[in-house]
Design a protein around this motif. Structure first.
Motif, PDB file in Angstrom:
ATOM      1  N   GLN A 263       0.831  -1.199   0.000  1.00  0.00           N
ATOM      2  CA  GLN A 263       0.000   0.000   0.000  1.00  0.00           C
ATOM      3  C   GLN A 263       0.869   1.254   0.000  1.00  0.00           C
ATOM      4  O   GLN A 263       1.940   1.300   0.596  1.00  0.00           O
ATOM      5  CB  GLN A 263      -0.902  -0.007   1.239  1.00  0.00           C
ATOM      6  CG  GLN A 263      -1.853   1.163   1.350  1.00  0.00           C
ATOM      7  CD  GLN A 263      -2.663   1.095   2.632  1.00  0.00           C
ATOM      8  OE1 GLN A 263      -2.508   0.155   3.404  1.00  0.00           O
ATOM      9  NE2 GLN A 263      -3.502   2.086   2.849  1.00  0.00           N
ATOM     10  N   LEU A 264       0.396   2.295  -0.683  1.00  0.00           N
ATOM     11  CA  LEU A 264       1.019   3.601  -0.644  1.00  0.00           C
ATOM     12  C   LEU A 264       0.042   4.571   0.012  1.00  0.00           C
ATOM     13  O   LEU A 264      -1.118   4.253   0.236  1.00  0.00           O
ATOM     14  CB  LEU A 264       1.366   4.069  -2.061  1.00  0.00           C
ATOM     15  CG  LEU A 264       2.357   3.195  -2.837  1.00  0.00           C
ATOM     16  CD1 LEU A 264       2.513   3.702  -4.262  1.00  0.00           C
ATOM     17  CD2 LEU A 264       3.712   3.128  -2.147  1.00  0.00           C
ATOM     18  N   CYS A 265       0.529   5.752   0.351  1.00  0.00           N
ATOM     19  CA  CYS A 265      -0.374   6.733   0.943  1.00  0.00           C
ATOM     20  C   CYS A 265      -0.247   8.057   0.206  1.00  0.00           C
ATOM     21  O   CYS A 265       0.673   8.257  -0.596  1.00  0.00           O
ATOM     22  CB  CYS A 265      -0.104   6.908   2.439  1.00  0.00           C
ATOM     23  SG  CYS A 265       1.472   7.666   2.832  1.00  0.00           S
ATOM     24  N   ARG A 266      -1.168   8.936   0.464  1.00  0.00           N
ATOM     25  CA  ARG A 266      -1.189  10.259  -0.156  1.00  0.00           C
ATOM     26  C   ARG A 266      -1.364  11.314   0.929  1.00  0.00           C
ATOM     27  O   ARG A 266      -1.884  11.036   1.993  1.00  0.00           O
ATOM     28  CB  ARG A 266      -2.346  10.377  -1.160  1.00  0.00           C
ATOM     29  CG  ARG A 266      -2.167   9.581  -2.442  1.00  0.00           C
ATOM     30  CD  ARG A 266      -3.377   9.787  -3.360  1.00  0.00           C
ATOM     31  NE  ARG A 266      -3.186   9.196  -4.667  1.00  0.00           N
ATOM     32  CZ  ARG A 266      -3.401   7.920  -4.943  1.00  0.00           C
ATOM     33  NH1 ARG A 266      -3.830   7.106  -3.977  1.00  0.00           N
ATOM     34  NH2 ARG A 266      -3.195   7.448  -6.156  1.00  0.00           N
ATOM     35  N   PRO A 281      11.081  15.247  -1.081  1.00  0.00           N
ATOM     36  CA  PRO A 281      10.715  15.504  -2.487  1.00  0.00           C
ATOM     37  C   PRO A 281       9.358  14.951  -2.864  1.00  0.00           C
ATOM     38  O   PRO A 281       8.604  15.594  -3.604  1.00  0.00           O
ATOM     39  CB  PRO A 281      11.836  14.811  -3.259  1.00  0.00           C
ATOM     40  CG  PRO A 281      13.005  14.842  -2.340  1.00  0.00           C
ATOM     41  CD  PRO A 281      12.436  14.679  -0.963  1.00  0.00           C
ATOM     42  N   GLU A 282       8.996  13.790  -2.354  1.00  0.00           N
ATOM     43  CA  GLU A 282       7.725  13.178  -2.730  1.00  0.00           C
ATOM     44  C   GLU A 282       6.525  13.941  -2.171  1.00  0.00           C
ATOM     45  O   GLU A 282       5.394  13.739  -2.627  1.00  0.00           O
ATOM     46  CB  GLU A 282       7.664  11.713  -2.290  1.00  0.00           C
ATOM     47  CG  GLU A 282       7.891  11.473  -0.823  1.00  0.00           C
ATOM     48  CD  GLU A 282       9.340  11.155  -0.492  1.00  0.00           C
ATOM     49  OE1 GLU A 282       9.572  10.335   0.408  1.00  0.00           O
ATOM     50  OE2 GLU A 282      10.243  11.752  -1.134  1.00  0.00           O
ATOM     51  N   LEU A 283       6.744  14.827  -1.183  1.00  0.00           N
ATOM     52  CA  LEU A 283       5.647  15.608  -0.640  1.00  0.00           C
ATOM     53  C   LEU A 283       5.406  16.900  -1.409  1.00  0.00           C
ATOM     54  O   LEU A 283       4.484  17.652  -1.085  1.00  0.00           O
ATOM     55  CB  LEU A 283       5.906  15.947   0.837  1.00  0.00           C
ATOM     56  CG  LEU A 283       5.962  14.768   1.810  1.00  0.00           C
ATOM     57  CD1 LEU A 283       6.139  15.269   3.236  1.00  0.00           C
ATOM     58  CD2 LEU A 283       4.723  13.892   1.697  1.00  0.00           C
ATOM     59  N   SER A 284       6.218  17.153  -2.426  1.00  0.00           N
ATOM     60  CA  SER A 284       6.011  18.354  -3.237  1.00  0.00           C
ATOM     61  C   SER A 284       4.759  18.242  -4.091  1.00  0.00           C
ATOM     62  O   SER A 284       4.206  19.247  -4.535  1.00  0.00           O
ATOM     63  CB  SER A 284       7.231  18.608  -4.133  1.00  0.00           C
ATOM     64  OG  SER A 284       7.440  17.513  -5.017  1.00  0.00           O
ATOM     65  N   THR A 285       4.309  17.022  -4.313  1.00  0.00           N
ATOM     66  CA  THR A 285       3.052  16.784  -5.040  1.00  0.00           C
ATOM     67  C   THR A 285       2.192  15.871  -4.169  1.00  0.00           C
ATOM     68  O   THR A 285       2.160  14.653  -4.373  1.00  0.00           O
ATOM     69  CB  THR A 285       3.314  16.131  -6.409  1.00  0.00           C
ATOM     70  OG1 THR A 285       4.121  14.955  -6.221  1.00  0.00           O
ATOM     71  CG2 THR A 285       4.034  17.099  -7.336  1.00  0.00           C
ATOM     72  N   GLU A 287      -0.743  15.024  -3.956  1.00  0.00           N
ATOM     73  CA  GLU A 287      -1.769  14.156  -4.531  1.00  0.00           C
ATOM     74  C   GLU A 287      -1.192  12.856  -5.083  1.00  0.00           C
ATOM     75  O   GLU A 287      -1.933  11.904  -5.355  1.00  0.00           O
ATOM     76  CB  GLU A 287      -2.522  14.900  -5.647  1.00  0.00           C
ATOM     77  CG  GLU A 287      -1.712  15.189  -6.895  1.00  0.00           C
ATOM     78  CD  GLU A 287      -0.789  16.391  -6.766  1.00  0.00           C
ATOM     79  OE1 GLU A 287      -0.069  16.692  -7.731  1.00  0.00           O
ATOM     80  OE2 GLU A 287      -0.808  17.025  -5.684  1.00  0.00           O
ATOM     81  N   GLU A 288       0.134  12.803  -5.233  1.00  0.00           N
ATOM     82  CA  GLU A 288       0.774  11.606  -5.757  1.00  0.00           C
ATOM     83  C   GLU A 288       1.038  10.606  -4.630  1.00  0.00           C
ATOM     84  O   GLU A 288       1.412  10.984  -3.512  1.00  0.00           O
ATOM     85  CB  GLU A 288       2.090  11.960  -6.447  1.00  0.00           C
ATOM     86  CG  GLU A 288       1.929  12.791  -7.708  1.00  0.00           C
ATOM     87  CD  GLU A 288       1.186  12.029  -8.790  1.00  0.00           C
ATOM     88  OE1 GLU A 288       1.436  10.808  -8.918  1.00  0.00           O
ATOM     89  OE2 GLU A 288       0.357  12.649  -9.481  1.00  0.00           O
ATOM     90  N   PRO A 289       0.867   9.299  -4.885  1.00  0.00           N
ATOM     91  CA  PRO A 289       1.124   8.300  -3.840  1.00  0.00           C
ATOM     92  C   PRO A 289       2.615   8.182  -3.536  1.00  0.00           C
ATOM     93  O   PRO A 289       3.462   8.400  -4.400  1.00  0.00           O
ATOM     94  CB  PRO A 289       0.568   7.011  -4.453  1.00  0.00           C
ATOM     95  CG  PRO A 289       0.653   7.222  -5.926  1.00  0.00           C
ATOM     96  CD  PRO A 289       0.406   8.681  -6.155  1.00  0.00           C
ATOM     97  N   TYR A 290       2.930   7.861  -2.292  1.00  0.00           N
ATOM     98  CA  TYR A 290       4.329   7.688  -1.902  1.00  0.00           C
ATOM     99  C   TYR A 290       4.403   6.618  -0.811  1.00  0.00           C
ATOM    100  O   TYR A 290       3.406   6.250  -0.189  1.00  0.00           O
ATOM    101  CB  TYR A 290       4.924   9.001  -1.403  1.00  0.00           C
ATOM    102  CG  TYR A 290       4.279   9.565  -0.159  1.00  0.00           C
ATOM    103  CD1 TYR A 290       4.706   9.194   1.117  1.00  0.00           C
ATOM    104  CD2 TYR A 290       3.227  10.478  -0.253  1.00  0.00           C
ATOM    105  CE1 TYR A 290       4.112   9.702   2.251  1.00  0.00           C
ATOM    106  CE2 TYR A 290       2.618  11.000   0.880  1.00  0.00           C
ATOM    107  CZ  TYR A 290       3.066  10.619   2.127  1.00  0.00           C
ATOM    108  OH  TYR A 290       2.474  11.126   3.257  1.00  0.00           O
TER     109      TYR A 290
END
Length: 365
Positions: A263-266, A281-285, A287-290
């Motif tokens: 599972q990923l989260c947003r 870096p992944e929190l800059s967008t 709405e994208e899952p990380y």
């Protein structure tokens, strides 16, 4: 490298705290309307009179009946209690700085959600509000998963266990033992703690990360100010003790249970207008899952690099930049960080680790 697949079997989640000895009691209806209506309001009651009045109401409604007495206020940011506590196993006086007035009887206030108390057993605790209405129940489930069954008995567990749950109307408070200091404070005690002291505190912090990740729990606020230690060794003053202090991971308000290992989260750990932490870096967008496990690694690495940028040992200093790689897939897992730390420390003579910690103080993250 980082992956959201966690292979280890997690222990079952127990919803009832009474199953393993903690107690939960529902107190009868009373002046609920005198208390804040949501977690956000509780957390931001920084104004002293409001904070004091709110917690006096809680004490009168539930805490006093459960055998807990509120600590007094020394100033806006600190609470104080008279007299030394009985030993709890979670707070100690270091052999180099045995001033009980300073070490054991003060507590720094950082949120309206918590208050220091003394129990009728003579020990000191921290009471924290966890749920209000429908809010906070995932936080409570996370704490229960880590506090019950066999977990608190394991040597690699670095969680302050729930001693008691207290329920009043729609409010749930948890009581945990009071420990001492934030780990990051030990990184700035120039000429007191050695590099060896700090490295072993960080090794325990990594062990704590491994443990929660094996439970498929991601913290998502894994900065050093959420690690505390029961005392500082201060071995640069004198080698008076061979015992090492224990590190604990706290504040699971933003934690999530990733029961599905793929599972990923947003989304941000906090709302955008209230999130003031450094952003991976992944929190800059948002709405994208990380992968939240990889986010934990980035947050921990960022905090270590800020508060402990140089140990004077190149092999140790080379570990931390890998934790903050732009590509989350390139970051090591907590287990890989531990393996590398152990490999480096085993290769270094103990005397070579006994160096003073440089004065690298920067403002808190």
């Amino acid at each position: 490298m980082s992956s959201c697949s966690i292979n280890e079997e997690a222990n079952p989640a127990f919803e009832s705290p009474t199953e393993y000895g903690a107690s939960s009691k529902t107190i009868g209806s009373a002046a609920r309307s005198a208390l804040p209506k949501d977690l956000e309001f509780w957390s931001t009651i920084y104004e002293r009179d409001m904070y004091v009045q709110t917690w006096k109401t809680v004490a009168n409604l539930v805490l006093n009946r459960e055998g807990f007495t509120l600590w007094d206020h020394f100033d806006e940011c600190n609470q104080v209690v008279k007299g030394l506590p009985k030993p709890s196993g979670y707070s100690f006086l270091g052999p180099n700085n045995p001033d009980p007035g300073l070490m054991l009887t003060y507590w720094g206030l950082s949120t309206g959600l918590s208050h220091a108390v003394r129990g009728d057993d003579g020990r000191d605790y921290i009471v924290t509000l966890v749920t209000v209405g429908e809010e906070g129940h995932e936080h409570l489930r996370t704490l229960r998963r880590l506090s019950f069954s066999v977990d608190p008995l394991l040597s690699n567990n670095h969680i302050l266990p729930i001693i008691k749950e207290i329920t009043y109307e729609d409010l749930t408070f948890v009581v945990v033992p009071k420990a001492m200091y934030k780990v990051q404070e030990g990184l700035h005690q120039r000429f007191k703690n050695s590099v060896e002291d700090v490295v072993y505190m960080l090794i325990q912090a990594v062990e704590a990360i491994i443990d929660i990740h094996q439970h498929r729990i991601a913290h998502r606020d894994l900065f050093l100010d959420n690690f505390i230690v029961d005392w500082f060794p201060e071995s640069m003053i004198a080698r008076k003790s061979v015992v090492r202090p224990r590190v604990y991971l706290i504040d699971f308000e933003t934690a999530i249970d990733m029961s599905d290992p793929e599972q990923l989260c947003r989304g941000l750990p906090f709302p955008d207008d209230k999130y003031f932490r450094p952003r991976a870096p992944e929190l800059s967008t948002p709405e994208e899952p990380y992968c939240p496990f990889s986010l934990d690694i980035w947050q921990f690495g960022t905090s270590v690099l800020k508060h402990f940028p140089s140990s004077g040992i190149p092999e140790i200093d080379a570990i931390w930049p890998t934790l903050v790689s732009e590509n989350s897939q390139d970051r090591p897992t907590a287990k890989e960080v531990m393996d590398k730390l152990n490999e480096v420390v085993r290769s270094i003579r103990p005397s070579d680790l006994h160096l003073s910690v440089k004065d690298t103080y920067l403002t808190d993250i």
